[in-house]
Scaffold this motif. Structure first.
Motif, PDB file in Angstrom:
ATOM      1  N   PRO A 100       1.274   7.927  -3.703  1.00 49.29           N
ATOM      2  CA  PRO A 100       0.937   7.757  -5.121  1.00 49.29           C
ATOM      3  C   PRO A 100      -0.518   7.358  -5.312  1.00 49.29           C
ATOM      4  CG  PRO A 100       2.194   5.884  -4.337  1.00 49.29           C
ATOM      5  CD  PRO A 100       2.224   6.902  -3.232  1.00 49.29           C
ATOM      6  N   ARG A 101      -1.108   7.871  -6.389  1.00 44.42           N
ATOM      7  CA  ARG A 101      -2.495   7.523  -6.712  1.00 44.42           C
ATOM      8  C   ARG A 101      -2.569   6.333  -7.660  1.00 44.42           C
ATOM      9  NH1 ARG A 101      -3.906  13.177  -9.116  1.00 44.42           N
ATOM     10  NH2 ARG A 101      -1.791  12.741  -9.844  1.00 44.42           N
ATOM     11  N   ARG A 102      -1.550   6.188  -8.515  1.00 44.77           N
ATOM     12  CA  ARG A 102      -1.506   5.049  -9.441  1.00 44.77           C
ATOM     13  C   ARG A 102      -0.073   4.513  -9.478  1.00 44.77           C
ATOM     14  NH1 ARG A 102      -3.657   5.350 -15.137  1.00 44.77           N
ATOM     15  NH2 ARG A 102      -4.473   3.263 -14.706  1.00 44.77           N
ATOM     16  N   ALA A 105      -4.487   3.895  -3.562  1.00 41.89           N
ATOM     17  CA  ALA A 105      -3.910   3.900  -4.915  1.00 41.89           C
ATOM     18  C   ALA A 105      -4.456   2.751  -5.747  1.00 41.89           C
ATOM     19  CB  ALA A 105      -2.392   3.810  -4.840  1.00 41.89           C
ATOM     20  N   GLU A 106      -4.502   2.967  -7.058  1.00 42.76           N
ATOM     21  CA  GLU A 106      -4.739   1.875  -8.003  1.00 42.76           C
ATOM     22  C   GLU A 106      -3.387   1.308  -8.382  1.00 42.76           C
ATOM     23  OE1 GLU A 106      -6.667   0.952 -12.411  1.00 42.76           O
ATOM     24  OE2 GLU A 106      -6.112   3.000 -11.854  1.00 42.76           O
ATOM     25  N   VAL A 107      -3.216  -0.003  -8.230  1.00 47.47           N
ATOM     26  CA  VAL A 107      -1.949  -0.667  -8.514  1.00 47.47           C
ATOM     27  C   VAL A 107      -2.164  -1.649  -9.657  1.00 47.47           C
ATOM     28  CG1 VAL A 107      -0.058  -2.057  -7.602  1.00 47.47           C
ATOM     29  CG2 VAL A 107      -1.238  -0.421  -6.105  1.00 47.47           C
ATOM     30  N   ILE A 108      -1.328  -1.544 -10.682  1.00 45.03           N
ATOM     31  CA  ILE A 108      -1.444  -2.407 -11.859  1.00 45.03           C
ATOM     32  C   ILE A 108      -0.148  -3.191 -12.017  1.00 45.03           C
ATOM     33  CG2 ILE A 108      -1.655  -2.463 -14.376  1.00 45.03           C
ATOM     34  CD1 ILE A 108      -3.419   0.004 -14.192  1.00 45.03           C
ATOM     35  N   GLY A 109      -0.288  -4.493 -12.198  1.00 47.55           N
ATOM     36  CA  GLY A 109       0.847  -5.341 -12.530  1.00 47.55           C
ATOM     37  C   GLY A 109       0.749  -5.780 -13.979  1.00 47.55           C
ATOM     38  N   LEU A 110       1.836  -5.628 -14.728  1.00 50.17           N
ATOM     39  CA  LEU A 110       1.860  -6.002 -16.142  1.00 50.17           C
ATOM     40  C   LEU A 110       2.904  -7.079 -16.375  1.00 50.17           C
ATOM     41  CD1 LEU A 110       1.544  -3.887 -19.305  1.00 50.17           C
ATOM     42  CD2 LEU A 110       3.662  -5.193 -19.013  1.00 50.17           C
ATOM     43  N   ASP A 111       2.529  -8.107 -17.102  1.00 53.02           N
ATOM     44  CA  ASP A 111       3.469  -9.174 -17.462  1.00 53.02           C
ATOM     45  C   ASP A 111       2.936  -9.902 -18.685  1.00 53.02           C
ATOM     46  OD1 ASP A 111       5.591 -11.058 -17.388  1.00 53.02           O
ATOM     47  OD2 ASP A 111       5.611 -10.981 -15.199  1.00 53.02           O
TER      48      ASP A 111
END
Length: 310
Positions: free
Chosen positions: A82-84, A106-112
Motif C-alpha cells: 500500500p502507498r497510503r 507508504a504514508e500512514v495516517i492515524g485519525l482520532d
C-alpha cells in the motif's frame, strides 16, 4: 454538528447526507458525564464510554499487543504494497506506527478525536490527523489503499454504523482494502459461559450503552460483512475469532483476562454515576467476574471483516 448529519468530503465538493435520527440515540448533553469522573477523564460530548487518559493509553497499548498475538499479525486483509494507509480511531497510534515501519514506502495516517501520545517520536512516514468519523473524514475520495478501523463499538452509535462504513469505503481507493475489527457487548459473545457476576456487569454495561445509542445486542459485530457489502465492496471475508479468557488458558487467556479486567474497571465510574451505585461495589463485581472466567473456562469472541473496493 450532531452525528446524524454525516458530512462527506469529495475532491471538489462537500456533500451533506442526513440520516434518520434514532429514537434511542445518544444526543450531546444527554446522560453526558463530566470530563473528570473520580480520577479518570472522559469525553463529555461523545457517546464513547471509555476514558481518555494515561491509564487508558497504557491499556490500549497492552491491548494492541494482545490482539497482535491472537491474530499473529496486525491485519488479515490481503494487502500487498500500500502507498497510503489510514487508521481510524488510532488511539495511541501503536498499530499505525508498526504499519509505518512495515511499509516504509507508504504514508500512514492515524485519525482520532485527540492525540493521546504526542511525546512519542513517530516513524517519519506517519502523521496524526484530528478528526471524528461521526462528522465525516477530511480526506478526498479514493485516497487510501488500506483503511483500518478497530474496536469502536463503544464509540459509534448503532444507527450510524452503515453511514460510517460508507464513509470509510469512500476514502478507500479502487483495488484497496477496508478492514473492520469489532467485539460485541452482548453477554453470549462477550463472555461464555458466564456466571452471575458477569451477567450482572454486562447487563449494567448494556443499559448504559443503550442510553447512548450504542449497540448492546451484538448487531454491529454480526453485521460487519453486511455493512461492507452495502458500501459496495467485494471479495468480503468475515472471520469470527474465539479467544479464551482467564489464567486457565495459559498466556493468551491471561493476557485477554487482564485487558478485559482493566477495560471494565475503566467503565466503573460511568456505571456507578449512572446507576447511583458506589464505585467500589462495581469494582468488587468485576473482581468476582474475573474469578468466574477461571471457574467456568470462559471464552470471548471478536470478528475481523474486510472487503475490497472495486
Amino acid at each position: 454538528m450532531p452525528w446524524w448529519f454525516f458530512r462527506r468530503r469529495s475532491r471538489n465538493t462537500v456533500r451533506t447526507a442526513p440520516s434518520a435520527q434514532p429514537s434511542s440515540g445518544w444526543l450531546p448533553g444527554e446522560v453526558a458525564l463530566p470530563r473528570l469522573q473520580g480520577s479518570r477523564r472522559y469525553l463529555q460530548e461523545q457517546p464513547y464510554l471509555l476514558p481518555k487518559d494515561l491509564g487508558e493509553v497504557n491499556r490500549l497499548d497492552f491491548q494492541h499487543y494482545v490482539l497482535r498475538a491472537i491474530l499473529r499479525g496486525n491485519y488479515l486483509a490481503p494487502i500487498q504494497q500500500p502507498r497510503r494507509i489510514l487508521d481510524i480511531g488510532c488511539g495511541t497510534g501503536q498499530w499505525a506506527f508498526e504499519l509505518a515501519q512495515q511499509f516504509p514506502q507508504a504514508e500512514v495516517i492515524g485519525l482520532d478525536l485527540e492525540q493521546v501520545k504526542p511525546s512519542v517520536s513517530p516513524p517519519p512516514n506517519y502523521r496524526f490527523v484530528q478528526g471524528d468519523i461521526l462528522q465525516g473524514l477530511p480526506f478526498d475520495d479514493n485516497s487510501f489503499d488500506f483503511v483500518h478501523q478497530r474496536l469502536l463499538v463503544l464509540a459509534i452509535p448503532q444507527a450510524a454504523w452503515p453511514a460510517a462504513v460508507q464513509e470509510l469505503a469512500r476514502v478507500t481507493a479502487p483495488g484497496g482494502w477496508l478492514e473492520l475489527v469489532e467485539v460485541s457487548i452482548h453477554i453470549s459473545d462477550l463472555i461464555s459461559p458466564a456466571g452471575p457476576a458477569n451477567e450482572q456487569f454486562v447487563s449494567l454495561l448494556g443499559q448504559l450503552s443503550a442510553l447512548r445509542g450504542i449497540d448492546s445486542e451484538g448487531t454491529v459485530m454480526r453485521s460487519l460483512d453486511q455493512y461492507l457489502a452495502q458500501a459496495g465492496l467485494i471479495n468480503i471475508q468475515r472471520h469470527p475469532i474465539q479467544v479464551p479468557i482467564g489464567d486457565w488458558a495459559g498466556r493468551i487467556g491471561a493476557l485477554s483476562a487482564l485487558d478485559i479486567h482493566e477495560a471494565w474497571k475503566a467503565i466503573s465510574a460511568p456505571l456507578a454515576a449512572r446507576f447511583h451505585l458506589p464505585e467500589q461495589e462495581i469494582l468488587q463485581l468485576i473482581d468476582r467476574a474475573r474469578q468466574e472466567w477461571n471457574e467456568l473456562h470462559s471464552y470471548g469472541t471478536f470478528t475481523v471483516a474486510y472487503g475490497q473496493k472495486p
